[in-house]
Design a protein around this motif. Structure first.
Motif, PDB file in Angstrom:
ATOM      1  N   TYR A   1       0.822  -1.172   0.037  1.00  0.00           N
ATOM      2  CA  TYR A   1       0.088   0.114  -0.094  1.00  0.00           C
ATOM      3  C   TYR A   1       0.824   1.219  -0.073  1.00  0.00           C
ATOM      4  N   VAL A   2       2.017   1.470   0.742  1.00  0.00           N
ATOM      5  CA  VAL A   2       2.748   2.398   0.927  1.00  0.00           C
ATOM      6  C   VAL A   2       3.496   2.647  -0.297  1.00  0.00           C
ATOM      7  N   VAL A   3       4.018   1.740  -1.135  1.00  0.00           N
ATOM      8  CA  VAL A   3       4.553   1.797  -2.360  1.00  0.00           C
ATOM      9  C   VAL A   3       3.672   2.368  -3.359  1.00  0.00           C
ATOM     10  N   LEU A   4       2.459   1.658  -3.414  1.00  0.00           N
ATOM     11  CA  LEU A   4       1.354   2.187  -4.462  1.00  0.00           C
ATOM     12  C   LEU A   4       0.972   3.698  -4.090  1.00  0.00           C
ATOM     13  N   LEU A   5       0.888   3.950  -2.843  1.00  0.00           N
ATOM     14  CA  LEU A   5       0.701   5.413  -2.439  1.00  0.00           C
ATOM     15  C   LEU A   5       1.684   6.323  -3.075  1.00  0.00           C
ATOM     16  N   ILE A   6       3.115   6.086  -2.575  1.00  0.00           N
ATOM     17  CA  ILE A   6       4.044   6.746  -3.173  1.00  0.00           C
ATOM     18  C   ILE A   6       4.058   7.013  -4.645  1.00  0.00           C
ATOM     19  N   LEU A   7       3.964   6.089  -5.304  1.00  0.00           N
ATOM     20  CA  LEU A   7       4.024   5.971  -6.680  1.00  0.00           C
ATOM     21  C   LEU A   7       2.715   6.943  -7.198  1.00  0.00           C
ATOM     22  N   ALA A   8       1.555   6.889  -6.745  1.00  0.00           N
ATOM     23  CA  ALA A   8       0.433   7.730  -7.140  1.00  0.00           C
ATOM     24  C   ALA A   8       0.723   9.012  -6.797  1.00  0.00           C
ATOM     25  N   LEU A   9       1.175   9.379  -5.663  1.00  0.00           N
ATOM     26  CA  LEU A   9       1.529  10.874  -5.271  1.00  0.00           C
ATOM     27  C   LEU A   9       2.537  11.373  -6.034  1.00  0.00           C
ATOM     28  N   PHE A  10       3.605  10.362  -6.510  1.00  0.00           N
ATOM     29  CA  PHE A  10       4.832  10.901  -7.485  1.00  0.00           C
ATOM     30  C   PHE A  10       3.940  11.395  -8.685  1.00  0.00           C
ATOM     31  N   GLY A  11       3.195  10.345  -9.494  1.00  0.00           N
ATOM     32  CA  GLY A  11       2.667  10.765 -10.391  1.00  0.00           C
ATOM     33  C   GLY A  11       1.737  11.943 -10.494  1.00  0.00           C
ATOM     34  N   THR A  12       0.966  11.869  -9.608  1.00  0.00           N
ATOM     35  CA  THR A  12       0.141  13.146  -9.444  1.00  0.00           C
ATOM     36  C   THR A  12       0.874  14.489  -9.264  1.00  0.00           C
ATOM     37  N   ASN A  13       1.920  14.449  -8.622  1.00  0.00           N
ATOM     38  CA  ASN A  13       2.692  15.712  -8.542  1.00  0.00           C
ATOM     39  C   ASN A  13       3.594  16.025  -9.926  1.00  0.00           C
ATOM     40  N   LEU A  14       3.929  15.104 -10.477  1.00  0.00           N
ATOM     41  CA  LEU A  14       4.686  15.136 -11.953  1.00  0.00           C
ATOM     42  C   LEU A  14       3.550  15.785 -12.868  1.00  0.00           C
ATOM     43  N   ALA A  15       2.420  15.393 -12.908  1.00  0.00           N
ATOM     44  CA  ALA A  15       1.333  15.930 -13.735  1.00  0.00           C
ATOM     45  C   ALA A  15       1.041  17.196 -13.537  1.00  0.00           C
ATOM     46  N   PHE A  16       0.924  17.552 -12.250  1.00  0.00           N
ATOM     47  CA  PHE A  16       0.031  18.686 -11.812  1.00  0.00           C
ATOM     48  C   PHE A  16       1.171  19.846 -11.410  1.00  0.00           C
ATOM     49  N   THR A  17       2.551  19.528 -10.933  1.00  0.00           N
ATOM     50  CA  THR A  17       3.341  20.398 -10.426  1.00  0.00           C
ATOM     51  C   THR A  17       4.257  20.698 -11.316  1.00  0.00           C
ATOM     52  N   THR A  18       4.768  19.828 -12.307  1.00  0.00           N
ATOM     53  CA  THR A  18       5.498  20.475 -13.357  1.00  0.00           C
ATOM     54  C   THR A  18       4.939  21.878 -14.085  1.00  0.00           C
ATOM     55  N   PRO A  19       3.691  21.875 -14.378  1.00  0.00           N
ATOM     56  CA  PRO A  19       3.028  23.323 -14.985  1.00  0.00           C
ATOM     57  C   PRO A  19       3.397  24.342 -13.687  1.00  0.00           C
ATOM     58  N   LEU A  20       3.331  24.080 -12.615  1.00  0.00           N
ATOM     59  CA  LEU A  20       3.536  24.992 -11.856  1.00  0.00           C
ATOM     60  C   LEU A  20       4.808  25.618 -11.595  1.00  0.00           C
TER      61      LEU A  20
ATOM     62  N   GLY B   1       6.702  11.262   5.532  1.00  0.00           N
ATOM     63  CA  GLY B   1       7.986  11.605   4.996  1.00  0.00           C
ATOM     64  C   GLY B   1       8.322  10.941   3.598  1.00  0.00           C
ATOM     65  N   LEU B   2       8.007   9.735   3.584  1.00  0.00           N
ATOM     66  CA  LEU B   2       8.165   9.103   2.251  1.00  0.00           C
ATOM     67  C   LEU B   2       7.199   9.667   1.016  1.00  0.00           C
ATOM     68  N   THR B   3       6.169   9.955   1.256  1.00  0.00           N
ATOM     69  CA  THR B   3       5.420  10.377   0.016  1.00  0.00           C
ATOM     70  C   THR B   3       5.691  12.091  -0.074  1.00  0.00           C
ATOM     71  N   GLY B   4       6.064  12.752   1.060  1.00  0.00           N
ATOM     72  CA  GLY B   4       6.601  14.255   0.919  1.00  0.00           C
ATOM     73  C   GLY B   4       8.070  14.173  -0.167  1.00  0.00           C
ATOM     74  N   MET B   5       8.616  13.054   0.131  1.00  0.00           N
ATOM     75  CA  MET B   5      10.144  12.908  -0.689  1.00  0.00           C
ATOM     76  C   MET B   5       9.581  12.878  -2.415  1.00  0.00           C
ATOM     77  N   ALA B   6       8.652  11.659  -2.227  1.00  0.00           N
ATOM     78  CA  ALA B   6       8.186  11.764  -3.720  1.00  0.00           C
ATOM     79  C   ALA B   6       7.637  12.962  -4.301  1.00  0.00           C
ATOM     80  N   GLY B   7       6.675  13.921  -3.421  1.00  0.00           N
ATOM     81  CA  GLY B   7       6.108  14.843  -3.971  1.00  0.00           C
ATOM     82  C   GLY B   7       7.139  16.103  -4.442  1.00  0.00           C
ATOM     83  N   MET B   8       8.322  15.977  -3.757  1.00  0.00           N
ATOM     84  CA  MET B   8       9.295  17.100  -3.987  1.00  0.00           C
ATOM     85  C   MET B   8      10.210  16.726  -5.068  1.00  0.00           C
TER      86      MET B   8
END
Length: 451
Positions: A47-66, A180-187
């Protein structure tokens, strides 16, 4: 004697009652025990791994324009009018304020075979991809703003669904680590997005859609492999009218003081952060005397070094806060470290000092965002029945600054500016430094039920 509102009565109809101070103290101790002795079972590693991947992907799609893509489009569509970026971002964030709690309440009450959260995430993914396509084909700033609004609404549902999933599942003992792990993925996502954006800047289609499609694949993995209980038998205590729905936008802060004060602290921190980050691309272009289309590599370099800092801050802060069962001291530390980095950046005479300032700011962001995210779950009211509603309300502490700070920033940019000279980007970093420390101090001094 302390006057509070009677729990159980709605925020609009509750009447004041008088409670002895010792009762308030007992209530705070009970909340502390509930936050530290959650009976939820630990979530599995998958669950943690899939959550990290999903948050990374969402941030990649949404934050790159920002961080890059929108600035490139603004430069192409309206040269010498970079202030339009603030209005585009602010308008979308403002609309998110209006619809966020409504979607949260509806998510809490959703009956479906897929559960309460996944239907909203599926819909959000479709809308988010449509929004990115509009951004890619935008012929002017107005259409660009429309595309960003659609993108914000869509990807915001995915962010919300992933946050609600954590509120539904995570016990207190894992919240700091996972944050902490999801925050790292988001950054990490914006950094990788900047590298990709620099390489893809010649084509608006590739610039917006490549990160979006990668993000979509990672979100779909989460939707496919993280099962959610069937909610078709969900029992609702009352029917929801239009009036009742909009009443959910409000609550009585006296009923949930720690949630409310943490909201204020987060608001101050993210207002400061947004002030300093909205015009990063233009700040670097100004300091380095380069066209904005040529600084993607510089943003990526600064960001890649920041990954190390963010990892240390997010994982270190998250794990240590769980280990020592302390949240507030780490939240304050994050604000202070960010402030030191912001001041360093404001007065940086060269790229070397910009890198140092960015490195320190990344450490502070990592510490604050990870630990405060865990703290949010610790103080979240009505977690079993209204988690999405209060998560949506709590998101105001991020989306309101995202709406107001970009609009306020142009007024700060002209402070001390000589006629015809460069805009004063440094002042944004100085104001950010003050606000982030204030945010940490509010959390430390006002939140009582969490250490």
């Amino acid at each position: 004697m302390t006057q509070i509102n009677q729990p159980g009565a709605g925020p609009e109809t509750s009447g004041p009652i008088v409670v002895p101070p010792e009762s308030v103290e007992a209530e705070a101790l009970a909340a502390l025990k509930a936050a530290t002795e959650d009976d939820r079972p630990p979530v599995p590693r998958s669950y943690v791994v899939l959550l990290i991947l999903a948050l990374f992907g969402t941030n990649l799609a949404f934050t790159t324009p920002l961080v890059l893509s929108l600035a490139i489009q603004i430069q192409a569509l309206a040269p010498q009018n970079e202030e339009y970026l603030g209005f585009v971002l602010g308008t979308a964030a403002g609309l998110g304020l209006i619809v966020g709690p409504m979607f949260g309440v509806l998510s809490d009450r959703t009956r479906s075979r897929l559960g309460r959260r996944r239907p909203w995430m599926v819909a959000g993914l479709a809308v988010g991809l449509i929004g990115l396509f509009i951004l890619a084909i935008a012929p002017n700033v107005v259409v660009l703003a429309i595309g960003w609004i659609v993108s914000t609404l869509g990807w915001g549902q995915i962010f919300g669904g992933l946050q609600n999933s954590q509120a539904d599942r995570l016990p207190a003992s894992q919240r700091g680590k996972v944050a902490g792990l999801t925050g790292m993925a988001g950054m990490m996502a914006p950094v990788i997005g900047s590298v990709a954006g620099s390489a893809l800047s010649s084509s608006p289609y590739l610039l917006f859609l490549v990160p979006g499609l990668i993000g979509a694949v990672l979100v779909v993995l989460f939707l496919l492999f993280v099962q959610e209980p069937d909610s078709r038998d969900l029992i609702l205590e009352e029917k929801l009218s239009a009036r009742g729905l909009f009443s959910k936008y409000l609550y009585n802060p006296r009923n949930y003081p720690d949630f409310s004060w943490n909201f204020v602290g987060r608001f101050a921190f993210y207002f400061g952060l947004t002030l300093s980050s909205t015009f990063t691309a233009f700040f670097l272009a100004s300091r380095l005397n380069l066209p904005i289309t040529e600084i993607g590599g510089t943003i990526a370099l600064v960001g890649l070094l920041g990954i190390v800092a963010t990892t240390a801050g997010a994982i270190g802060g998250g794990f240590l806060s769980d280990r020592f069962k302390q949240r507030k001291v780490f939240v304050l530390a994050g604000g202070v470290i960010f402030s030191v980095g912001a001041v360093t950046t404001a007065f940086a005479p060269s790229i070397e000092f910009i890198v140092i300032g960015s490195f320190l700011s990344s450490v502070g962001i990592g510490v604050f965002s990870a630990v405060d995210q865990a703290l949010v779950l610790d103080v979240l009211p009505e977690r079993d029945t209204q988690a999405a509603r209060f998560n949506a309300l709590n998101s105001f502490s991020l989306t309101v600054p995202q709406s107001l700070a970009p609009i306020a920033a142009p007024a700060f940019l002209v402070i001390g500016m000589v006629s015809g000279g460069d805009k004063n980007y440094s002042v944004l970093y100085l104001i950010a430094a003050v606000l982030t420390i204030i945010g940490g101090l509010i959390v430390v001094t006002k939140v009582k039920s969490v250490r």
